[in-house]
Design a protein around this motif. Structure first.
Motif, PDB file in Angstrom:
ATOM      1  N   LEU A   1       0.826  -1.208   0.000  1.00 59.27           N
ATOM      2  CA  LEU A   1       0.000   0.000   0.000  1.00 59.27           C
ATOM      3  C   LEU A   1       0.860   1.257   0.000  1.00 59.27           C
ATOM      4  O   LEU A   1       0.569   2.222  -0.711  1.00 59.27           O
ATOM      5  N   SER A   2       1.936   1.267   0.784  1.00 57.46           N
ATOM      6  CA  SER A   2       2.808   2.445   0.842  1.00 57.46           C
ATOM      7  C   SER A   2       3.501   2.694  -0.484  1.00 57.46           C
ATOM      8  O   SER A   2       3.786   3.842  -0.848  1.00 57.46           O
TER       9      SER A   2
ATOM     10  N   GLN B   1      -1.216   7.733 -10.820  1.00 53.23           N
ATOM     11  CA  GLN B   1      -2.276   7.035 -11.545  1.00 53.23           C
ATOM     12  C   GLN B   1      -3.204   6.276 -10.615  1.00 53.23           C
ATOM     13  O   GLN B   1      -4.374   6.037 -10.922  1.00 53.23           O
ATOM     14  N   VAL B   2      -2.680   5.857  -9.448  1.00 46.94           N
ATOM     15  CA  VAL B   2      -3.529   5.167  -8.474  1.00 46.94           C
ATOM     16  C   VAL B   2      -4.562   6.132  -7.912  1.00 46.94           C
ATOM     17  O   VAL B   2      -5.751   5.786  -7.775  1.00 46.94           O
TER      18      VAL B   2
ATOM     19  N   LEU C   1     -11.783   8.178  -9.992  1.00 49.67           N
ATOM     20  CA  LEU C   1     -12.749   7.809 -11.032  1.00 49.67           C
ATOM     21  C   LEU C   1     -13.681   6.692 -10.552  1.00 49.67           C
ATOM     22  O   LEU C   1     -14.893   6.733 -10.792  1.00 49.67           O
ATOM     23  N   THR C   2     -13.114   5.708  -9.872  1.00 52.15           N
ATOM     24  CA  THR C   2     -13.979   4.626  -9.379  1.00 52.15           C
ATOM     25  C   THR C   2     -14.951   5.136  -8.317  1.00 52.15           C
ATOM     26  O   THR C   2     -16.093   4.660  -8.246  1.00 52.15           O
TER      27      THR C   2
ATOM     28  N   LEU D   1     -14.822  -0.726  -2.497  1.00 53.62           N
ATOM     29  CA  LEU D   1     -13.620  -1.085  -1.754  1.00 53.62           C
ATOM     30  C   LEU D   1     -12.848  -2.186  -2.479  1.00 53.62           C
ATOM     31  O   LEU D   1     -11.600  -2.162  -2.556  1.00 53.62           O
ATOM     32  N   ALA D   2     -13.583  -3.144  -3.048  1.00 50.98           N
ATOM     33  CA  ALA D   2     -12.927  -4.223  -3.794  1.00 50.98           C
ATOM     34  C   ALA D   2     -12.258  -3.684  -5.055  1.00 50.98           C
ATOM     35  O   ALA D   2     -11.109  -4.038  -5.374  1.00 50.98           O
ATOM     36  N   VAL D   3     -12.974  -2.823  -5.796  1.00 46.54           N
ATOM     37  CA  VAL D   3     -12.398  -2.253  -7.023  1.00 46.54           C
ATOM     38  C   VAL D   3     -11.197  -1.375  -6.686  1.00 46.54           C
ATOM     39  O   VAL D   3     -10.187  -1.372  -7.402  1.00 46.54           O
ATOM     40  N   ALA D   4     -11.288  -0.622  -5.574  1.00 49.22           N
ATOM     41  CA  ALA D   4     -10.156   0.210  -5.167  1.00 49.22           C
ATOM     42  C   ALA D   4      -8.947  -0.655  -4.839  1.00 49.22           C
ATOM     43  O   ALA D   4      -7.793  -0.290  -5.147  1.00 49.22           O
TER      44      ALA D   4
END
Length: 403
Positions: A11-12, A19-20, A26-27, A70-73
């Motif tokens: 995650l870090s 881009q993340v 967008l999501t 949360l899953a898509v993220a």
């Protein structure tokens, strides 16, 4: 413990990539659009289901959208060490790459844009005071809102066609050829749009103005104006819808400033000098009145004797006033001049006509019964010229042939 540490390390690393963050934004936007779309469907179903089921559906839908986002993220941030969410996010992302998922996103985004236009337009509030700026704001608000909605519908339709697999480019080319053919038969529509564009561009009139179209054919207050039509509300409540292409001439009664033609007739036996002094006194009284002073743009202009009519002598003064105040000021002038003339003992004429029968004329004169008519002192003793018995209306009077 090492597994949690590995997840935090991933995650870090991922969170430092621009881009993340763009993908997460967008999501989140897509998730909100889908959530609002689902709430709209639940609202439509509420009258047809048990009343206790509606809150359950709302909370279930909120939980579903939240977990899905949360899953898509997790998939967008590429955190494969997260056990269940990463695989679920990958499956959801692949599902939305198909036609059905894209179509849902397009409809949801179009719905958000539609509601956003309405929300932003509602925040644009024109000034309460009637002026050209408030007229233009009120007019352009409706035009911009309707134009943006058309743009949203067109873009949404093109995106929906692309989502279900149709080539929108070739389809638009065919539609343009068809539109060219239809255009030859829709010249009146094109004329309406062009006329409406120049009406707005030149600020010929706007919402809130009082206008007369085509030399008295239709009159009323402009209630709605767009590129195609002008909607007039007559004094009796009738709504007139006029295509802009059919408007040849426009008479605007509320453009920049207005004028009260303060005229009164007196008999030929009246003392004209005294009548002129009364007219001057009433005009000055109105101009200096705290209730009416703010409507005046200039001091009253006395024109004096302007006509020797068959039934009397016409005296006239002119008041340059704020737009749309001329009707209320005119009514107040009529009230005050009548009382003032009675107090001065100056008679306002009544009709006199001669009717001939054959060679010998027979004169018929309309007179008042002096015994039944109260004298001037009794007429004016209970009247207060400066203070009306009821609060006067500031509404407009009908234009010619309006009612």
């Amino acid at each position: 413990m090492s597994k949690v540490g590995g997840m935090l390390d991933e995650l870090s690393i991922q969170i430092t990539k621009p881009q993340v963050w763009i993908g997460l934004a967008l999501t989140a936007l897509f998730a909100y659009a889908i959530y609002r779309f689902g709430r709209l469907l639940i609202k439509a179903l509420t009258p047809h289901i048990h009343r206790r089921l509606a809150p359950v559906l709302k909370w279930a839908w909120l939980l579903t959208v939240s977990v899905s986002w949360l899953a898509v993220a997790t998939f967008v941030a590429y955190l494969p060490s997260v056990p269940v969410l990463f695989e679920l996010g990958r499956d959801i992302t692949q599902g939305f790459r198909h036609s059905a998922g894209q179509l849902v996103v397009v409809i949801a985004m179009a719905l958000i844009a539609w509601n956003l236009i309405s929300t932003l337009a509602a925040r644009i509030v024109a000034e309460q005071e009637f002026n050209r700026r408030s007229v233009r704001v009120q007019t352009l608000k409706g035009v911009v809102e309707s134009t943006l909605r058309v743009v949203v519908v067109i873009i949404g339709a093109i995106a929906a066609l692309q989502a279900i697999g149709l080539n929108a480019t070739s389809l638009l080319a065919g539609v343009s050829v068809l539109g060219l053919a239809v255009g030859f038969g829709a010249q009146s529509l094109i004329k309406d749009v062009f006329n409406g564009f120049f009406i707005l561009l030149e600020d010929q009139y706007g919402v809130g103005d009082v206008i007369t179209i085509n030399t008295g054919q239709l009159s009323g207050g402009v209630e709605r104006l767009n590129l195609r039509v002008t909607a007039l509300r007559a004094l009796d409540g009738t709504m007139h819808i006029v295509p802009n292409g059919q408007i040849q001439t426009v008479s605007v009664s509320s453009k920049d400033w207005s004028r009260v033609v303060a005229a009164v007739d007196v008999t030929y036996n009246a003392n004209l000098d005294e009548a002129l002094r009364v007219l001057q006194a009433v005009s000055t009284e109105l101009y200096e009145s705290p209730d009416w002073r703010h409507f005046f743009l200039e001091e009253p202009e006395m024109q004096g004797v302007v006509q020797l009519a068959p039934d009397g002598v016409t005296l006239r003064a002119l008041y340059k006033v704020q737009p749309k105040s001329q009707w209320a000021l005119g009514r107040e002038f009529n009230r005050r001049i009548k009382i003032a003339m009675d107090e001065a003992g100056i008679e306002i004429p009544f009709p006199q006509r001669s009717v001939n029968f054959g060679a010998n004329p027979i004169e018929i004169r309309l007179t008042r019964d002096e015994a039944a008519a109260p004298n001037a002192a009794q007429d004016t003793s209970t009247q207060n010229r400066r203070r009306p018995p009821v609060e006067p209306s500031l509404g407009r009077d009908p234009e010619e042939e309006e009612i």
